[in-house]
Write a protein that holds these residues in place. Structure first.
Motif, PDB file in Angstrom:
ATOM      1  N   ARG A 252      33.165  -2.023   8.670  1.00  0.00           N
ATOM      2  CA  ARG A 252      34.692  -2.267   9.902  1.00  0.00           C
ATOM      3  C   ARG A 252      34.334  -1.318  11.008  1.00  0.00           C
ATOM      4  NH1 ARG A 252      39.250  -0.578   6.006  1.00  0.00           N
ATOM      5  NH2 ARG A 252      37.756  -1.572   3.694  1.00  0.00           N
ATOM      6  N   GLU A 253      34.102  -0.415  10.911  1.00  0.00           N
ATOM      7  CA  GLU A 253      34.457   0.590  12.221  1.00  0.00           C
ATOM      8  C   GLU A 253      33.454   0.350  12.980  1.00  0.00           C
ATOM      9  OE1 GLU A 253      37.195   2.827  12.379  1.00  0.00           O
ATOM     10  OE2 GLU A 253      37.135   1.616  10.519  1.00  0.00           O
ATOM     11  N   LEU A 254      32.222  -0.882  12.681  1.00  0.00           N
ATOM     12  CA  LEU A 254      31.183  -1.512  13.269  1.00  0.00           C
ATOM     13  C   LEU A 254      32.087  -2.285  14.329  1.00  0.00           C
ATOM     14  CD1 LEU A 254      27.979  -0.527  12.123  1.00  0.00           C
ATOM     15  CD2 LEU A 254      28.171  -0.029  14.424  1.00  0.00           C
ATOM     16  N   ALA A 255      32.517  -3.145  13.380  1.00  0.00           N
ATOM     17  CA  ALA A 255      33.030  -4.857  13.350  1.00  0.00           C
ATOM     18  C   ALA A 255      34.237  -4.451  15.516  1.00  0.00           C
ATOM     19  CB  ALA A 255      33.550  -5.254  13.040  1.00  0.00           C
ATOM     20  N   LYS A 256      34.872  -3.512  14.390  1.00  0.00           N
ATOM     21  CA  LYS A 256      35.976  -2.852  15.599  1.00  0.00           C
ATOM     22  C   LYS A 256      35.455  -1.795  16.721  1.00  0.00           C
ATOM     23  CE  LYS A 256      38.516  -1.299  12.617  1.00  0.00           C
ATOM     24  NZ  LYS A 256      39.803  -0.188  11.738  1.00  0.00           N
ATOM     25  N   GLY A 257      34.504  -1.545  16.440  1.00  0.00           N
ATOM     26  CA  GLY A 257      33.386  -1.237  17.461  1.00  0.00           C
ATOM     27  C   GLY A 257      34.084   0.618  17.927  1.00  0.00           C
ATOM     28  N   GLU A 258      34.930   0.741  16.740  1.00  0.00           N
ATOM     29  CA  GLU A 258      35.032   2.200  16.121  1.00  0.00           C
ATOM     30  C   GLU A 258      33.995   2.824  16.040  1.00  0.00           C
ATOM     31  OE1 GLU A 258      38.114   3.614  16.656  1.00  0.00           O
ATOM     32  OE2 GLU A 258      39.227   1.288  16.932  1.00  0.00           O
ATOM     33  N   ASP A 259      34.540   4.420  16.731  1.00  0.00           N
ATOM     34  CA  ASP A 259      32.860   5.311  16.272  1.00  0.00           C
ATOM     35  C   ASP A 259      33.279   5.916  15.228  1.00  0.00           C
ATOM     36  OD1 ASP A 259      31.427   7.460  16.996  1.00  0.00           O
ATOM     37  OD2 ASP A 259      32.486   8.963  16.241  1.00  0.00           O
ATOM     38  N   PHE A 260      32.217   6.599  14.333  1.00  0.00           N
ATOM     39  CA  PHE A 260      32.621   7.084  12.483  1.00  0.00           C
ATOM     40  C   PHE A 260      31.510   8.070  12.471  1.00  0.00           C
ATOM     41  CE2 PHE A 260      30.518   6.228   8.053  1.00  0.00           C
ATOM     42  CZ  PHE A 260      32.121   6.089   7.818  1.00  0.00           C
ATOM     43  N   ASP A 393      21.126   4.262   9.920  1.00  0.00           N
ATOM     44  CA  ASP A 393      20.742   2.966  10.123  1.00  0.00           C
ATOM     45  C   ASP A 393      21.311   1.708   9.788  1.00  0.00           C
ATOM     46  OD1 ASP A 393      18.442   3.182  12.771  1.00  0.00           O
ATOM     47  OD2 ASP A 393      16.959   2.453  10.405  1.00  0.00           O
ATOM     48  N   TYR A 394      20.767   1.084   8.440  1.00  0.00           N
ATOM     49  CA  TYR A 394      20.400  -0.633   8.417  1.00  0.00           C
ATOM     50  C   TYR A 394      22.240  -1.002   8.067  1.00  0.00           C
ATOM     51  CZ  TYR A 394      17.046  -1.246   5.122  1.00  0.00           C
ATOM     52  OH  TYR A 394      16.452  -2.027   4.382  1.00  0.00           O
ATOM     53  N   ALA A 395      23.139  -0.049   7.991  1.00  0.00           N
ATOM     54  CA  ALA A 395      24.424  -0.325   9.058  1.00  0.00           C
ATOM     55  C   ALA A 395      24.670  -0.692  10.241  1.00  0.00           C
ATOM     56  CB  ALA A 395      25.384   0.454   8.511  1.00  0.00           C
ATOM     57  N   ALA A 396      23.869   0.142  11.046  1.00  0.00           N
ATOM     58  CA  ALA A 396      23.597  -0.052  13.117  1.00  0.00           C
ATOM     59  C   ALA A 396      23.485  -1.350  13.265  1.00  0.00           C
ATOM     60  CB  ALA A 396      23.692   1.334  13.362  1.00  0.00           C
ATOM     61  N   ARG A 397      21.948  -1.688  11.640  1.00  0.00           N
ATOM     62  CA  ARG A 397      21.149  -2.698  12.480  1.00  0.00           C
ATOM     63  C   ARG A 397      21.597  -4.053  11.746  1.00  0.00           C
ATOM     64  NH1 ARG A 397      17.158  -1.955  15.539  1.00  0.00           N
ATOM     65  NH2 ARG A 397      17.058   0.654  16.373  1.00  0.00           N
ATOM     66  N   SER A 398      22.797  -4.138  11.063  1.00  0.00           N
ATOM     67  CA  SER A 398      22.900  -5.115  10.419  1.00  0.00           C
ATOM     68  C   SER A 398      24.404  -6.109  10.774  1.00  0.00           C
ATOM     69  CB  SER A 398      23.909  -4.634   9.023  1.00  0.00           C
ATOM     70  OG  SER A 398      24.900  -3.832   8.787  1.00  0.00           O
ATOM     71  N   VAL A 399      24.815  -5.346  11.940  1.00  0.00           N
ATOM     72  CA  VAL A 399      25.539  -6.193  12.794  1.00  0.00           C
ATOM     73  C   VAL A 399      24.786  -7.014  14.245  1.00  0.00           C
ATOM     74  CG1 VAL A 399      27.502  -4.793  12.056  1.00  0.00           C
ATOM     75  CG2 VAL A 399      25.605  -3.943  14.029  1.00  0.00           C
ATOM     76  N   ASP A 400      25.186  -7.966  14.686  1.00  0.00           N
ATOM     77  CA  ASP A 400      24.521  -8.244  16.306  1.00  0.00           C
ATOM     78  C   ASP A 400      25.736  -8.520  16.957  1.00  0.00           C
ATOM     79  OD1 ASP A 400      22.413  -9.874  17.798  1.00  0.00           O
ATOM     80  OD2 ASP A 400      23.607 -11.478  16.638  1.00  0.00           O
ATOM     81  N   PRO A 401      25.330  -7.602  18.098  1.00  0.00           N
ATOM     82  CA  PRO A 401      23.904  -6.999  18.205  1.00  0.00           C
ATOM     83  C   PRO A 401      23.625  -5.498  17.838  1.00  0.00           C
ATOM     84  CG  PRO A 401      24.966  -6.816  20.092  1.00  0.00           C
ATOM     85  CD  PRO A 401      25.796  -7.019  19.706  1.00  0.00           C
ATOM     86  N   PRO A 402      22.407  -5.267  17.146  1.00  0.00           N
ATOM     87  CA  PRO A 402      22.394  -4.003  16.380  1.00  0.00           C
ATOM     88  C   PRO A 402      22.724  -2.573  17.334  1.00  0.00           C
ATOM     89  CG  PRO A 402      20.062  -5.193  16.411  1.00  0.00           C
ATOM     90  CD  PRO A 402      21.821  -5.798  17.479  1.00  0.00           C
TER      91      PRO A 402
END
Length: 472
Positions: A252-260, A393-402
């Motif tokens: 969810r945070e990745l999709a919003k471009g938020e830092d984790f 690493d899996y989370a970061a590479r499960s989105v497009d683009p990684p």
């Protein structure tokens, strides 16, 4: 507290034979069935307990069955007794529409002929019966429903089956408790009960304490003989209402471009607190050269098997092997490490964040595919750390683009948070950490190649990094 209920039960002869043709079709389709790719050729009954007689409107059987399968995919190879599974079989004359997804089939012969059987966890009444048996500490045949008398279990909590489980099944009761029923069963002390009980004794608040648990005696009667070990079948724990698992939150945070990074740091602190409590609660050991050599040999064997199965690994085999030989070299020079009980399968999906922002760790079963004795062995704490680093690493590479930089920041923050709570940073052991992270990445490559080929680039990126790592 209610008096314990003891009930002797008998099951009709021919029960498993009447279910056999239906279970052969139904069992391999379940998400938690471990023997996919090989047909089920028969069953052996380990234990059967009648919880509700089928003469009533609703019948209920608790079964432990061992599935027989060929040793190799396809129909070749000798038939072998396979895994033992826990089944809750409901029996009705006809299923109401709400239970249609739970259908196993219509029985045409044997003691249940003319009835419909189904996965009973989808049904309210069987799920209620399980909670009531735990509340009253019932003894039904060889099943023992046990509980912590200091914790209250209210009756009348409404059950609902969770649908997101993979290797087990869970029922939530009124947002108060969650009952995790293990599906693949082995005799012995299951760490999913053992470790949370030990942490509860230490007063560790990072793991929900077991409220009750379900155990089966191997011969079907209470008081197993000394040579036999009981089967742990399920654990009831407090339900963290409104919690989000770490994987969902990270995506969810990745999709919003938020830092984790702040959450990763807090998660590192939580992991360290659990490790510290486990080191107090259970014995630790020193890993000298002999014990390290055994661990390194296991890692090397897993690498060789993966290289044979996944050709994409072959160019990296030498570099990956160097991660293990570097660790063995340090041990040869007299270096030793402390090993203790750890989670064993730690990743973002095994962590819950409450609405108040507090992290908890769950699911201490370890990797179900590995033998129970191996899952209960003391390990260096970096075993868990490596699993979490791979999960970022899996989370970061499960989105497009990684977003590999996102993973790098999370990995660093997690280790920093760990150091804040434990007083030692896992990154100060780079050789040990690299070996365990390499072992995890090799496992991931083999898993993805077999089950999710589209995900194979994720661990292969880690393989490239780990095979070319320079620790000097």
């Amino acid at each position: 507290m209610s008096e314990a209920v003891t009930r002797t039960v008998t099951t009709p002869p021919g029960l498993l034979a009447s279910l056999d043709p239906l279970l052969r079709e139904w069992l391999p389709r379940q998400r938690w069935f471990a023997g996919k790719g090989r047909p089920v050729t028969g069953f052996a009954l380990v234990a059967a307990t009648e919880l509700l007689p089928p003469a009533a409107k609703l019948g209920l059987y608790h079964l432990l069955v061992r599935a027989h399968q060929p040793s190799r995919p396809g129909h070749g190879g000798p038939e072998q007794p396979g895994d033992c599974y826990q089944l809750l079989i409901g029996v009705r004359e006809a299923l109401p529409p709400r239970l249609a997804p739970a259908l196993i089939g219509h029985v045409t012969r044997g003691p249940l002929a003319g009835h419909t059987v189904y996965e009973a966890l989808h049904d309210t009444r069987p799920a209620e019966l399980l909670l009531e048996a735990l509340r009253t500490q019932a003894r039904i045949g060889g099943l023992r429903f046990e509980r912590d008398p200091r914790q209250e279990i209210r009756s009348g909590l409404v059950p609902r089956l969770m649908t997101a489980e993979q290797s087990n099944s869970s029922v939530v009761y009124g947002d108060t408790f969650i009952l995790k029923l293990l599906r693949r069963i082995v005799p012995g002390i299951n760490p999913d009960l053992e470790l949370p009980l030990a942490l509860a004794r230490e007063g560790c608040p990072r793991v929900p304490p077991p409220t009750a648990w379900l155990v089966a005696d191997p011969d079907g009667t209470p008081g197993p003989p000394p040579a036999a070990e009981p089967y742990v079948l399920g654990v009831l724990q407090p339900f963290v209402q409104g919690a989000t698992d770490g994987w969902e939150l990270a995506l969810r945070e990745l999709a919003k471009g938020e830092d984790f990074a702040a959450e990763a740091r807090a998660l590192g602190r939580a992991t360290a607190e659990v490790h510290t409590a486990l080191s107090r609660a259970l014995p630790t050991v020193t890993l000298g050269h002999a014990r390290l050599r055994s661990l390194v040999d296991g890692m090397a064997e897993r690498l060789e098997a993966a290289v044979q199965a996944v050709p994409a690994l072959r160019p990296y085999a030498g570099g990956l092997r160097s991660a293990y030989t570097a660790l063995d070299d340090l041990a040869s020079e007299g270096r030793a490490w402390t090993a203790q009980r750890v989670h064993g399968d730690l990743h973002l999906g095994q962590c819950l964040r409450s609405p108040a922002g507090r992290w908890s760790l769950i699911d201490f079963e370890g990797e179900p595919a590995r033998p129970l004795a191996e899952r209960r062995m003391p390990q260096p704490i970096v075993r868990d750390v490596a699993g979490m680093l791979r999960s970022f690493d899996y989370a970061a590479r499960s989105v497009d683009p990684p977003h590999p930089d996102w993973a790098t920041r999370c990995r660093a923050a997690y280790c920093s948070g760990y150091a804040e709570a434990a007083g030692r940073d896992p990154r100060t052991e780079p050789v040990l950490l690299r070996a365990y992270e390499t072992d995890k990445a090799v496992y991931e490559v083999l898993y993805e190649a077999r089950h999710r080929p589209e995900w194979l680039p994720v661990p292969m990126a880690a393989v490239h990094r780990l095979a070319t790592a320079d620790l000097t």
